[in-house]
Design a protein around this motif. Structure first.
Motif, PDB file in Angstrom:
ATOM      1  N   PHE A 105       0.831  -1.347  -0.015  1.00 66.37           N
ATOM      2  CA  PHE A 105      -0.049  -0.137  -0.102  1.00 66.37           C
ATOM      3  C   PHE A 105       0.807   1.280   0.061  1.00 66.37           C
ATOM      4  O   PHE A 105       0.312   2.297  -0.201  1.00 66.37           O
ATOM      5  CB  PHE A 105      -0.886   0.050   1.313  1.00 66.37           C
ATOM      6  CG  PHE A 105      -0.140   0.296   2.496  1.00 66.37           C
ATOM      7  CD1 PHE A 105       0.786  -0.508   3.251  1.00 66.37           C
ATOM      8  CD2 PHE A 105      -0.321   1.558   3.044  1.00 66.37           C
ATOM      9  CE1 PHE A 105       1.327  -0.511   4.336  1.00 66.37           C
ATOM     10  CE2 PHE A 105       0.336   1.767   4.272  1.00 66.37           C
ATOM     11  CZ  PHE A 105       1.240   0.838   4.979  1.00 66.37           C
ATOM     12  N   LYS A 106       2.147   1.237   0.387  1.00 68.54           N
ATOM     13  CA  LYS A 106       2.983   2.319   0.427  1.00 68.54           C
ATOM     14  C   LYS A 106       2.968   2.995  -0.843  1.00 68.54           C
ATOM     15  O   LYS A 106       3.207   4.147  -1.090  1.00 68.54           O
ATOM     16  CB  LYS A 106       4.422   1.728   0.761  1.00 68.54           C
ATOM     17  CG  LYS A 106       4.545   1.210   2.101  1.00 68.54           C
ATOM     18  CD  LYS A 106       4.483   1.869   3.281  1.00 68.54           C
ATOM     19  CE  LYS A 106       4.408   0.948   4.561  1.00 68.54           C
ATOM     20  NZ  LYS A 106       4.216   1.751   5.837  1.00 68.54           N
ATOM     21  N   SER A 129      12.812   2.602   7.600  1.00 67.69           N
ATOM     22  CA  SER A 129      12.024   1.566   7.054  1.00 67.69           C
ATOM     23  C   SER A 129      12.041   0.189   7.722  1.00 67.69           C
ATOM     24  O   SER A 129      13.262  -0.075   7.914  1.00 67.69           O
ATOM     25  CB  SER A 129      11.860   1.461   5.710  1.00 67.69           C
ATOM     26  OG  SER A 129      10.994   0.731   5.025  1.00 67.69           O
ATOM     27  N   THR A 130      10.872  -0.546   7.960  1.00 64.42           N
ATOM     28  CA  THR A 130      11.256  -1.864   8.168  1.00 64.42           C
ATOM     29  C   THR A 130      11.093  -2.683   6.791  1.00 64.42           C
ATOM     30  O   THR A 130      11.109  -4.021   7.024  1.00 64.42           O
ATOM     31  CB  THR A 130       9.835  -2.235   9.243  1.00 64.42           C
ATOM     32  OG1 THR A 130       8.684  -2.116   8.584  1.00 64.42           O
ATOM     33  CG2 THR A 130      10.137  -1.475  10.313  1.00 64.42           C
ATOM     34  N   ASN A 132       8.991  -2.079   3.383  1.00 62.31           N
ATOM     35  CA  ASN A 132       7.976  -1.649   2.441  1.00 62.31           C
ATOM     36  C   ASN A 132       8.135  -0.226   2.001  1.00 62.31           C
ATOM     37  O   ASN A 132       8.144  -0.093   0.785  1.00 62.31           O
ATOM     38  CB  ASN A 132       6.464  -2.171   2.679  1.00 62.31           C
ATOM     39  CG  ASN A 132       6.208  -3.486   2.770  1.00 62.31           C
ATOM     40  OD1 ASN A 132       6.786  -4.139   1.877  1.00 62.31           O
ATOM     41  ND2 ASN A 132       5.290  -3.964   3.559  1.00 62.31           N
ATOM     42  N   THR A 133       8.439   0.759   2.936  1.00 57.58           N
ATOM     43  CA  THR A 133       8.435   2.287   2.539  1.00 57.58           C
ATOM     44  C   THR A 133       9.824   2.195   1.929  1.00 57.58           C
ATOM     45  O   THR A 133       9.692   2.823   0.777  1.00 57.58           O
ATOM     46  CB  THR A 133       8.461   2.827   3.816  1.00 57.58           C
ATOM     47  OG1 THR A 133       7.404   2.697   4.721  1.00 57.58           O
ATOM     48  CG2 THR A 133       8.485   4.207   3.400  1.00 57.58           C
ATOM     49  N   GLY A 233       1.460   0.429  12.078  1.00 64.75           N
ATOM     50  CA  GLY A 233       2.924   0.603  12.276  1.00 64.75           C
ATOM     51  C   GLY A 233       3.081   2.021  12.927  1.00 64.75           C
ATOM     52  O   GLY A 233       3.223   2.308  14.100  1.00 64.75           O
ATOM     53  N   ASN A 234       3.555   2.874  11.956  1.00 67.36           N
ATOM     54  CA  ASN A 234       3.575   4.397  12.375  1.00 67.36           C
ATOM     55  C   ASN A 234       2.295   5.014  12.310  1.00 67.36           C
ATOM     56  O   ASN A 234       2.233   6.322  12.430  1.00 67.36           O
ATOM     57  CB  ASN A 234       4.360   4.876  11.441  1.00 67.36           C
ATOM     58  CG  ASN A 234       5.835   5.537  11.968  1.00 67.36           C
ATOM     59  OD1 ASN A 234       5.826   5.976  13.010  1.00 67.36           O
ATOM     60  ND2 ASN A 234       6.766   5.119  11.260  1.00 67.36           N
ATOM     61  N   ALA A 235       1.300   4.281  12.092  1.00 67.23           N
ATOM     62  CA  ALA A 235      -0.228   4.853  12.163  1.00 67.23           C
ATOM     63  C   ALA A 235      -0.500   5.759  11.123  1.00 67.23           C
ATOM     64  O   ALA A 235      -1.476   6.734  11.241  1.00 67.23           O
ATOM     65  CB  ALA A 235      -0.531   5.404  13.662  1.00 67.23           C
ATOM     66  N   GLY A 236       0.408   5.838  10.009  1.00 63.86           N
ATOM     67  CA  GLY A 236       0.129   6.756   8.890  1.00 63.86           C
ATOM     68  C   GLY A 236      -1.320   6.510   8.163  1.00 63.86           C
ATOM     69  O   GLY A 236      -2.037   6.927   7.621  1.00 63.86           O
ATOM     70  N   ASN A 237      -1.015   4.998   7.860  1.00 62.74           N
ATOM     71  CA  ASN A 237      -2.353   4.312   6.879  1.00 62.74           C
ATOM     72  C   ASN A 237      -3.647   4.600   7.674  1.00 62.74           C
ATOM     73  O   ASN A 237      -4.718   5.070   7.083  1.00 62.74           O
ATOM     74  CB  ASN A 237      -2.216   2.909   6.712  1.00 62.74           C
ATOM     75  CG  ASN A 237      -2.908   2.594   5.348  1.00 62.74           C
ATOM     76  OD1 ASN A 237      -2.936   3.435   4.360  1.00 62.74           O
ATOM     77  ND2 ASN A 237      -3.134   1.260   5.253  1.00 62.74           N
ATOM     78  N   ILE A 269       7.109  -1.209  15.738  1.00 58.71           N
ATOM     79  CA  ILE A 269       7.440   0.041  15.794  1.00 58.71           C
ATOM     80  C   ILE A 269       7.295   0.379  17.347  1.00 58.71           C
ATOM     81  O   ILE A 269       5.858   0.140  17.662  1.00 58.71           O
ATOM     82  CB  ILE A 269       6.730   0.915  14.938  1.00 58.71           C
ATOM     83  CG1 ILE A 269       7.414   0.579  13.418  1.00 58.71           C
ATOM     84  CG2 ILE A 269       6.878   2.450  15.070  1.00 58.71           C
ATOM     85  CD1 ILE A 269       6.573   1.241  12.446  1.00 58.71           C
ATOM     86  N   GLU A 313       1.581 -10.947   2.939  1.00 60.41           N
ATOM     87  CA  GLU A 313       2.367 -10.837   4.184  1.00 60.41           C
ATOM     88  C   GLU A 313       2.010 -10.988   5.565  1.00 60.41           C
ATOM     89  O   GLU A 313       0.728 -10.561   6.007  1.00 60.41           O
ATOM     90  CB  GLU A 313       3.609  -9.692   3.843  1.00 60.41           C
ATOM     91  CG  GLU A 313       3.018  -8.349   4.181  1.00 60.41           C
ATOM     92  CD  GLU A 313       4.182  -7.609   4.418  1.00 60.41           C
ATOM     93  OE1 GLU A 313       4.874  -7.618   5.315  1.00 60.41           O
ATOM     94  OE2 GLU A 313       4.501  -6.719   3.723  1.00 60.41           O
ATOM     95  N   THR A 343      -2.100  -5.227   3.401  1.00 58.74           N
ATOM     96  CA  THR A 343      -1.220  -4.213   3.051  1.00 58.74           C
ATOM     97  C   THR A 343      -0.017  -4.734   2.133  1.00 58.74           C
ATOM     98  O   THR A 343       0.328  -3.659   1.378  1.00 58.74           O
ATOM     99  CB  THR A 343      -0.844  -3.471   4.433  1.00 58.74           C
ATOM    100  OG1 THR A 343      -0.383  -4.519   5.207  1.00 58.74           O
ATOM    101  CG2 THR A 343      -1.831  -2.649   4.978  1.00 58.74           C
TER     102      THR A 343
HETATM  103  N1  F0G Z   1       1.592  -3.070   6.804  1.00 57.28           N
HETATM  104  C1  F0G Z   1       2.740  -3.442   6.289  1.00 57.28           C
HETATM  105  C2  F0G Z   1       2.655  -4.440   5.499  1.00 57.28           C
HETATM  106  C3  F0G Z   1       3.815  -2.570   6.723  1.00 57.28           C
HETATM  107  O1  F0G Z   1       4.960  -2.487   5.960  1.00 57.28           O
HETATM  108  C4  F0G Z   1       3.253  -1.460   7.513  1.00 57.28           C
HETATM  109  C5  F0G Z   1       4.195  -0.337   7.735  1.00 57.28           C
HETATM  110  C6  F0G Z   1       2.324  -1.168   7.877  1.00 57.28           C
HETATM  111  C7  F0G Z   1       1.316  -2.166   7.438  1.00 57.28           C
HETATM  112  C8  F0G Z   1       1.709  -0.246   9.004  1.00 57.28           C
HETATM  113  O2  F0G Z   1       1.490   1.048   8.267  1.00 57.28           O
HETATM  114  O3  F0G Z   1       3.078   2.493   9.214  1.00 57.28           O
HETATM  115  O4  F0G Z   1       1.048   3.477   8.118  1.00 57.28           O
HETATM  116  O5  F0G Z   1       0.800   2.316  10.372  1.00 57.28           O
HETATM  117  N2  F0G Z   1       5.659  -0.332   7.299  1.00 57.28           N
HETATM  118  C9  F0G Z   1       6.592   0.568   7.347  1.00 57.28           C
HETATM  119  C10 F0G Z   1       7.795   0.177   6.408  1.00 57.28           C
HETATM  120  C11 F0G Z   1       7.036   0.865   8.697  1.00 57.28           C
HETATM  121  O6  F0G Z   1       8.879   0.958   6.929  1.00 57.28           O
HETATM  122  O7  F0G Z   1       7.613  -0.163   5.596  1.00 57.28           O
HETATM  123  P1  F0G Z   1       1.650   2.379   8.912  1.00 57.28           P
END
Ligand code: F0G
Length: 376
Positions: A105-106, A129-130, A132-133, A233-237, A269, A313, A343
């Motif tokens: 989704f990034k 990033s972990t 995906n970003t 994760g970071n709660a952006g989505n 996170i 995933e 995601t």
């Molecule tokens: N799902 C997946 C597969 C992710 O990689 C992430 C975040 C989230 C959900 C959470 O999204 O951060 O907007 O709340 N991955 C980040 C990364 C941290 O660096 O790829 P979020």
């Protein structure tokens, strides 16, 4: 259109390079003149195919600015009948964000943030990033001809994701520390050196692209579901989802809001950067935050693959695990309609699966022997 502080409501120009409020340091968000959007929209805006840029009237990029795009969005929404009946629910849909160009989704946010980066004259983009970003940044940075630097926690990023960042030519730096530490470093880096533009989700333009996911869900269903379940994760989505829904509500495109379930798990996170926006989303939607175990996530991931043929995933499977739990404890009832956001694609992180599902069976090439071991 302005950048507005979510705390003190100070307004800033959307063409300034700013990640936090310069008065109180809180998060920023893009605020639109909704009447203007309404006037521009026209009556047949729903006729064109789904994509992030279909919703350009809701995005903070002026007309005429060249977009950095890989044709993101327009991901499939699967009405998952077998998983529905396995869970005992009438209507369950999976929004498969693995369909995006870099398989998560990034990309929705990245196309907007990198387009904005170029518009602002940035030459280098960066993120913590972990996985995906960084994959998404690397691809969009390549497409846009920008230098790209990603910071990851050493040894913690799945190879599916890391290889995407590497092959797209990002300079990958790994540090001995967790994601939070990486984010601290890139925030310091981008505040000290103005030519390094930060595209983590505290960047308000990322959020704008990501909100298109709910616009699509609404269009695909033809209405708003009762619940949307999303990993955090970071709660952006989750913040983006809530912002998008509220814009559609204020414009009268929808007349109700779903309840949100946010899943703090799996992404590892410690201190979600957008926690304030996320809390507002959960609270205002009369939703909830919950957790699930790694074992429950794996079971969810395997059920979705075995029953529906969708390989997502682990972090993406958290909503499936949560749904099972929330149905069991009566929070969600079987006649309510649920959308789980998947995601990212399963091939990003296949290692875990090869450890837990049945291994390939060793056989000779003799047909009779094969016949004996075949499960029918
Ligand atoms: N799902 C997946 C597969 C992710 O990689 C992430 C975040 C989230 C959900 C959470 O999204 O951060 O907007 O709340 N991955 C980040 C990364 C941290 O660096 O790829 P979020």
């Amino acid at each position: 259109m302005d950048l507005k502080c979510i705390n003190c409501s100070s307004l800033f120009d959307t063409d300034s390079i700013l990640y936090n409020c310069s008065k109180c340091n809180d998060l920023l968000e893009v605020e639109y003149d909704l009447d203007k959007i309404s006037n521009n929209l026209g009556s047949n805006w729903r006729d064109s195919p789904l994509s992030v840029w279909k919703y350009q009237d809701f995005l903070p990029i002026p007309d005429g600015v060249e977009r950095v795009t890989l044709r993101e969005g327009g991901t499939r929404l699967h009405n998952s009948k077998k998983l529905s009946s396995f869970f005992g629910i009438d209507n369950l849909h999976i929004k498969n964000e693995g369909d995006n160009p870099t398989a998560s989704f990034k990309d929705r946010g990245m196309t907007v943030a990198v387009t904005k980066a170029k518009q602002l004259g940035a030459k280098i983009i960066t993120c913590a990033s972990t996985g995906n970003t960084s994959a998404s940044l690397a691809a969009y940075g390549a497409r846009g001809g920008l230098k790209r630097i990603v910071l990851i926690p050493s040894g913690k990023v799945a190879y599916g994701k890391l290889s995407q960042a590497m092959i797209c030519g990002a300079h990958v730096l790994q540090i001995d520390g967790n994601f939070d530490k990486c984010l601290d470093v890139v925030m310091e880096l981008s505040s000290k050196y103005e030519d390094i533009y930060l595209v983590n989700s505290i960047n308000p333009f990322r959020i704008e692209g990501q909100k298109t996911i709910v616009f699509e869900i609404f269009e695909q269903l033809g209405h708003v579901p009762d619940w949307i379940i999303v990993p955090v994760g970071n709660a952006g989505n989750v913040s983006a989802i809530w912002k998008g829904l509220n814009e559609f509500l204020q414009l009268g495109i929808i007349d109700k809001l779903p309840r949100l379930v946010a899943l703090a798990t799996a992404i590892r996170i410690g201190a979600p950067a957008s926690w304030k926006k996320a809390l507002r989303a959960i609270y205002d939607s009369n939703g909830l935050a919950t957790t699930v175990s790694d074992k429950e996530i794996l079971e969810g991931q395997i059920s979705l693959a075995k029953l529906e043929g969708l390989f997502i995933e682990p972090a993406s499977a958290a909503p499936i695990a949560a749904l099972k739990k929330l149905l069991r404890n009566g929070t969600i009832s079987s006649d309510e309609e649920v959308v789980c956001i998947a995601t990212g694609h399963g091939l990003k992180d296949p290692d875990i699966i090869t450890k837990f599902v049945e291994k390939p069976t060793e056989v000779s090439s003799n047909i009779d022997e094969i016949q004996k071991v075949i499960k029918k």
